[in-house]
Scaffold this active site. Structure first.
Site, PDB file in Angstrom:
ATOM      1  N   HIS A  35       0.887  -1.213  -0.086  1.00 27.06           N
ATOM      2  CA  HIS A  35       0.083   0.014  -0.177  1.00 27.06           C
ATOM      3  C   HIS A  35       0.872   1.261  -0.027  1.00 27.06           C
ATOM      4  CE1 HIS A  35       0.978   0.130   4.261  1.00 27.06           C
ATOM      5  NE2 HIS A  35       0.526  -1.208   4.384  1.00 27.06           N
ATOM      6  N   HIS A  38       4.000   1.407   2.340  1.00 27.72           N
ATOM      7  CA  HIS A  38       5.114   0.911   1.809  1.00 27.72           C
ATOM      8  C   HIS A  38       5.918   1.657   0.508  1.00 27.72           C
ATOM      9  CE1 HIS A  38       2.851  -2.901   2.905  1.00 27.72           C
ATOM     10  NE2 HIS A  38       4.058  -3.205   3.295  1.00 27.72           N
ATOM     11  N   GLY A 153       9.752   1.059   8.112  1.00 28.57           N
ATOM     12  CA  GLY A 153       8.812   2.054   8.201  1.00 28.57           C
ATOM     13  C   GLY A 153       8.616   2.293  10.044  1.00 28.57           C
ATOM     14  N   ASP A 156       6.168   0.529  12.619  1.00 29.78           N
ATOM     15  CA  ASP A 156       6.703  -0.791  13.465  1.00 29.78           C
ATOM     16  C   ASP A 156       7.705  -0.262  14.397  1.00 29.78           C
ATOM     17  OD1 ASP A 156       4.887  -3.063  12.241  1.00 29.78           O
ATOM     18  OD2 ASP A 156       5.770  -2.113  10.499  1.00 29.78           O
ATOM     19  N   VAL A 182       2.621   6.457   7.102  1.00 31.31           N
ATOM     20  CA  VAL A 182       1.550   7.104   6.098  1.00 31.31           C
ATOM     21  C   VAL A 182       0.402   6.536   6.630  1.00 31.31           C
ATOM     22  CG1 VAL A 182       0.881   7.173   3.861  1.00 31.31           C
ATOM     23  CG2 VAL A 182       3.274   6.771   4.421  1.00 31.31           C
ATOM     24  N   SER A 191      -2.004  -0.156   6.838  1.00 34.64           N
ATOM     25  CA  SER A 191      -1.404  -1.282   7.065  1.00 34.64           C
ATOM     26  C   SER A 191      -2.185  -2.532   6.117  1.00 34.64           C
ATOM     27  CB  SER A 191      -1.890  -1.846   8.439  1.00 34.64           C
ATOM     28  OG  SER A 191      -1.804  -3.259   8.740  1.00 34.64           O
ATOM     29  N   SER A 192      -1.419  -3.365   5.792  1.00 33.32           N
ATOM     30  CA  SER A 192      -1.769  -4.597   4.921  1.00 33.32           C
ATOM     31  C   SER A 192      -3.144  -5.191   5.589  1.00 33.32           C
ATOM     32  CB  SER A 192      -0.851  -5.651   4.722  1.00 33.32           C
ATOM     33  OG  SER A 192       0.188  -5.058   4.027  1.00 33.32           O
TER      34      SER A 192
END
Ligand code: AMP
Length: 290
Positions: A35, A38, A153, A156, A182, A191-192
């Protein structure tokens, strides 16, 4: 727009990097389901390096829940599109046997106390599993000459702290960069796993950012943080189950003493939050102070 080269094996990856012979290489490890979060890592890596390599690998070792591992979204075709738009040169998308060629590791890294706190407490073994794969991937993408940078990122935050320690403790010849979170327009950290939330759950999940903002604003004004007010916000959201909301030292991850007291905030801190919404565990954070 150039299509990235896809390498399925470590031999292909090594050959592709050797062929490019870059002066600088930026590496971004991911688990796919890419997304814009990333995407921002890829863009920063693109600005700073001649060659951008990403990996897409869902690492079973860092999932302590088999259901979570099997539910984790996998979508290589869409990922290639997003990576192409961000100017990625090489995608390393190996099968598990390619990464764990010798079988699952018998010699393990331990993330120590910092890996047992917060995310580590709710997901035992998660950070050791994460370090196991990052340690390998950092070797596999190493250009061996020129500048080598790896991008993670701030989303995390605990992961970034642990990887920094691993790189320092084990003398990895790589420069680490962390990239800001983001968020969606409404403030949800991308987040995925957000793809697994219903519209109603997504709305409820905004409480994470609201609660962080309340405390971050107080910190910016050097007021007492009164963290319990943020905790109270979660009690009004029946779809959200709070795991922890805390303010820690950004280097040691130990809880800061003034967290529970009525004293004005000074110095540096990191707000950490985790909550479950539906079946999905969400985390968010924000650095505060100078
Ligand atoms: P993942 O695929 O979830 O393992 O994430 C791969 C990298 O992307 C990690 O370094 C994450 O911290 C980073 N990342 C994931 N979501 C975001 C986000 N919303 N903002 C910034 N970085 C992110």
């Amino acid at each position: 727009m150039k299509t990235p080269k896809i390498c399925k094996t470590r031999a292909e990856l090594k050959a592709a990097i050797a062929e490019a012979n870059p002066e600088s290489l930026g590496f971004v490890p991911t688990m796919g389901a890419l997304h814009e979060g990333h995407g921002s890592l890829f863009s920063v890596a693109r600005e700073e390096n001649e060659l951008v390599v990403i990996s897409i690998f869902v690492n079973e070792l860092q999932f302590n829940d088999a259901g979570d591992y099997s539910r984790y979204p996998r979508q290589l075709d869409a990922d290639v599109q997003l990576a192409a738009q961000a100017g990625v040169d090489i995608i390393f998308a190996p099968a598990p046997v390619e990464v764990y060629q010798a079988g699952l590791p018998l010699i393990r890294l331990s993330s120590g106390r910092m890996g047992e706190l917060y995310e580590g407490a709710s997901r035992p073994g998660h950070f050791d599993g994460m370090l196991a794969v990052v340690a390998k991937l950092l070797h596999l993408a190493d250009p061996r000459q020129g500048q080598y940078r790896a991008y993670f990122g701030q989303k995390d935050a605990q992961q970034v702290v642990l990887i920094r320690r691993m790189v320092a403790d084990l003398d990895y010849p790589v420069q680490l960069r962390s990239v800001p979170i983001v968020r969606s327009e409404k403030g949800l950290a991308l987040s995925s796993r957000n793809a697994l939330l219903s519209a109603e759950e997504k709305e409820a999940a905004l409480v994470l950012h609201r609660a962080i903002s309340l405390i971050a604003d107080r910190a910016a004004r050097n007021e007492p943080l009164n963290v319990e007010d943020a905790v109270g916000m979660f009690q009004m959201e029946p779809l959200v189950e709070l795991d922890y909301f805390t303010v820690v030292d950004p280097n040691t991850l130990e809880e800061l003493a003034f967290n529970c007291q009525d004293t004005p905030f000074t110095g540096q801190g990191l707000i950490l939050v985790a909550a479950t919404v539906g079946k999905v565990r969400l985390i968010d954070n924000q650095p505060i102070g100078d």
